[in-house]
Write an enzyme that holds these catalytic residues in place. Structure first.
Site, short mmCIF file in Angstrom:
data_model
loop_
_atom_site.label_atom_id
_atom_site.label_comp_id
_atom_site.label_asym_id
_atom_site.label_seq_id
_atom_site.Cartn_x
_atom_site.Cartn_y
_atom_site.Cartn_z
N ARG A 179 0.86 -1.19 0.00
CA ARG A 179 0.00 0.00 0.00
C ARG A 179 0.90 1.23 0.00
NH1 ARG A 179 -2.45 2.92 4.92
NH2 ARG A 179 -3.62 4.53 3.83
N HIS A 218 -2.76 11.03 1.12
CA HIS A 218 -2.17 10.78 2.44
C HIS A 218 -1.52 12.09 2.90
CE1 HIS A 218 -0.53 7.38 5.15
NE2 HIS A 218 -0.15 8.51 5.72
N GLU A 248 -6.90 8.36 6.85
CA GLU A 248 -7.12 8.94 8.17
C GLU A 248 -7.65 10.37 8.13
OE1 GLU A 248 -3.55 8.47 10.49
OE2 GLU A 248 -3.48 6.32 10.20
N ASN A 284 -6.70 1.52 10.34
CA ASN A 284 -5.35 1.88 10.80
C ASN A 284 -5.40 1.87 12.30
OD1 ASN A 284 -4.96 2.35 8.09
ND2 ASN A 284 -4.31 4.48 8.31
N TYR A 329 -3.50 1.69 16.06
CA TYR A 329 -2.28 1.84 16.86
C TYR A 329 -2.50 1.79 18.36
CZ TYR A 329 0.01 3.08 12.53
OH TYR A 329 0.51 3.03 11.25
N GLU A 363 -3.03 -0.35 8.26
CA GLU A 363 -1.81 0.06 8.99
C GLU A 363 -1.86 -0.52 10.39
OE1 GLU A 363 -0.82 4.22 9.32
OE2 GLU A 363 -1.35 4.59 7.22
#
Ligand code: IFM
Length: 451
Positions: free
Chosen positions: A82, A126, A171, A295, A297, A354
Site C-alpha cells: 500500500r 495521504h 485517516e 489503521n 495503533y 496500517e
C-alpha cells in the site's frame, strides 16, 4: 453437549500480507521532474515545525531507489503493498495541467510491483495537499473536493487498468484534527471550529472521488482508511462514560457513519454550521464502497472536560509496555475493531491497512537490527486480528505493517523508526531487520503462533 473448539488464528492462502508507506514519508525528490509544492513541503520548510528541523526533501529517496525497494519487498515475500501518490507530482498546481513525469513514475512503480507478484493498493490522499489549493483555503474550501475528484480521474485513467484496489483518503480524522485543530501537522492551523468544514469537505472529496474510480477501473475495490483508536472511559464515572461516547463520535463515528450510512452521529451533526452540508452531500459521501481500511495503533482513555473541544480529554495510560512514540501497546483493541466493523458493516471487506510500532533500533557492526520488541508487537497484533477473524468469520482480507521501511514520521522527522527495513539515512542503504525476516516467515506460515 459438545464444546466448540476455538479455531486457531490462521490466515488462508489468499490473505494479503503487506506493508504500507506514504509518498511524503519516503519519496524525497520534493522538487524534481516537475513536482509542485505540497503543504508538507511548506510546513517542514517553516522553522520550528518539526522536531529537529528536518524536512522530507530527501526522506528515503525512494523516488530514485524504488526498484531496489521493490526487490527487497520481493525478497520478504510481500503479497501486497500500500502506497500513496503525491498529488503534486501529477498535478503540480493541484488542478489543471498534468505533469507526465509524475504519472510515469507511478506507472513504472505499478508495473514493477506486478512483475514481482505484489498486489498494489493505492492511496490517493495521504495528507500532502497541493500548496496551490491550500492558498485557496485548502480543505476549508468546498472546491478542494472537486479538485480531488479531477485528480482521482486523471490517476485512475492512467493506472486503473492495472490497479484494482483504491483507498481514497488516509485517516481523515488525523488530517482534520492534527492539521487544523492542534496544528501539529500541515497546514498547521489551530482552530477547533475548522474540524467541521474540513471533515465534511474531506468526506465529500472521498464521495466525489468514488465516481471516477468506478468509471475508470473495471472491478475496482475501493474504500477509505480510518484511524481507529479504541476509546474507553478513563473511569466508570457517568461523565467519563459520556466523554468516551463523545470522543468515539469525533474520532471514529463521524467518519464511519457518514461514509457507510450517510449520516453524522447526532452530536456531530448538531454542531455542523448551517449551510455546510448541501443537498445531496450525504448521498455522495456514502456512495458504494467495497472495503474499510483499519489503521490501528492504540486505545485512548477518555475523560470529561466540559470546556475542551469535543467535551473530552485523553487521560494517561496505566503503566505497561509502550512503543518509542510513547504509545501504549494494546493489541486487544485491534480485535475489537475487527469485531465491531464485521458486526456493524457486514457487507464490507476489512483490511488492516496500517498497524506497527516505532522502537529505537540500531544497526550493529554486522549490519543486523535486532528488534524483538517489534516481533512481539506484530505477533500479538496479528494474533488478535486473526482470532477475531476466526471467531466472527469476519471478511478480513489483509494486513499491512506500518511500515515497509523507516521513514519520515511527520513532525517527529526520522527519529521514530517504524520499518521492517532499516534505513541508514547517511548512505540510504537498507537492511532488513529481524522483524522483517520474521514477517517473511509469518507470510509463509499464515499464523503467528507457528513461527
Ligand atoms: O506514519 C503514520 C502514517 O502516516 C499514518 N498513520 C500513522 C503512522 C504512524 O504515526
Amino acid at each position: 453437549m459438545t464444546q466448540a473448539t476455538p479455531r486457531e488464528p490462521r490466515a488462508g492462502r489468499a490473505f494479503l500480507w503487506g506493508t504500507a508507506t506514504a509518498a511524503y514519508q519516503i519519496e524525497g525528490a520534493y522538487n524534481v521532474d516537475g513536482k509542485g509544492p505540497s503543504i508538507w513541503d511548506t510546513f517542514t520548510h517553516t522553522p520550528g515545525k518539526t522536531e529537529r528541523g528536518e524536512t522530507g526533501d530527501v526522506a528515503c529517496d525512494h523516488y530514485h531507489r524504488w526498484e531496489h525497494d521493490l526487490d527487497l519487498m520481493a525478497e520478504m515475500g510481500l503479497r501486497a503493498y500500500r502506497f500513496s501518490l503525491a498529488w503534486t507530482r501529477i498535478l503540480p498546481q493541484g488542478r489543471g495541467t498534468v505533469n507526465p513525469a509524475g504519472l510515469d513514475f507511478y506507472d513504472h512503480l505499478v508495473d514493477g510491483l506486478l512483475a514481482r507478484n505484489i498486489v498494489p493498493f493505492v492511496t490517493l490522499y495521504h495528507w500532502d495537499l497541493p500548496q496551490a489549493l491550500q492558498d485557496k483555503g485548502g480543505w476549508v474550501n468546498r472546491d478542494t473536493a472537486r479538485s480531488f475528484q479531477d485528480y482521482a480521474d486523471v490517476v485512475t485513467r492512467r493506472l486503473g487498468d492495472r490497479v484494482k484496489n483504491w483507498i481514497t483518503l488516509n485517516e481523515p480524522f488525523i488530517a482534520a484534527d492534527h492539521g487544523h485543530v492542534s496544528g501539529e501537522h500541515a497546514p498547521g492551523l489551530h482552530d477547533y471550529t475548522l474540524y467541521f468544514p474540513v471533515t465534511h469537505h474531506l468526506l465529500l472529496a472521498h464521495g466525489l472521488g468514488l465516481q471516477p474510480i468506478r468509471e475508470n477501473v473495471n472491478g475496482a475495490q475501493v474504500g477509505i482508511a480510518f484511524s481507529l483508536a479504541e476509546i474507553q472511559p478513563a473511569t466508570d464515572r457517568d461523565e467519563d462514560i459520556e466523554a468516551a461516547t463523545r470522543c468515539d463520535a469525533y474520532m471514529n463515528g463521524a467518519y464511519l457513519e457518514s461514509t457507510l450510512r450517510g449520516r453524522y452521529p447526532a452530536l456531530i451533526a448538531e454542531q455542523m454550521p448551517i449551510d455546510l452540508i448541501q443537498s445531496g452531500d450525504m448521498a455522495t459521501i456514502s456512495g458504494k464502497t467495497d472495503l474499510i481500511g483499519i489503521n490501528y495503533y492504540m486505545r485512548l482513555l477518555a475523560q470529561a472536560a466540559p470546556t475542551a473541544y469535543g467535551g473530552f480529554t485523553i487521560a494517561p495510560w496505566p503503566p505497561g509496555p509502550r512503543t518509542e512514540m510513547g504509545w501504549e501497546q494494546y493489541p486487544a483493541g485491534l480485535a475489537t475493531w475487527v469485531r465491531r466493523l464485521a458486526t456493524d458493516y457486514p457487507d464490507h471487506d476489512l483490511y488492516i491497512t496500517e498497524n506497527g510500532a516505532a522502537f529505537s533500533d540500531t544497526l550493529d557492526d554486522a549490519h543486523q537490527v535486532h528488534d524483538p520488541q517489534r516481533v512481539n508487537y506484530l505477533r500479538e497484533h496479528t494474533r488478535a486480528a486473526l482470532t477475531a477473524l476466526a471467531a466472527m468469520d469476519a471478511r478480513l482480507k489483509g494486513y499491512f505493517v506500518w511500515s515497509f521501511l523507516d521513514n519520515f514520521e511527520w513532525a517527529y522527522g526520522t527519529r521514530p523508526r517504524f520499518g521492517l527495513v532499516y534505513t541508514d539515512y547517511a548512505t540510504q542503504a537498507r537492511y532488513i531487520k529481524e522483524s522483517g525476516r520474521w514477517y517473511a516467515r509469518l507470510i509463509e506460515a499464515g499464523a503467528p503462533d507457528d513461527i
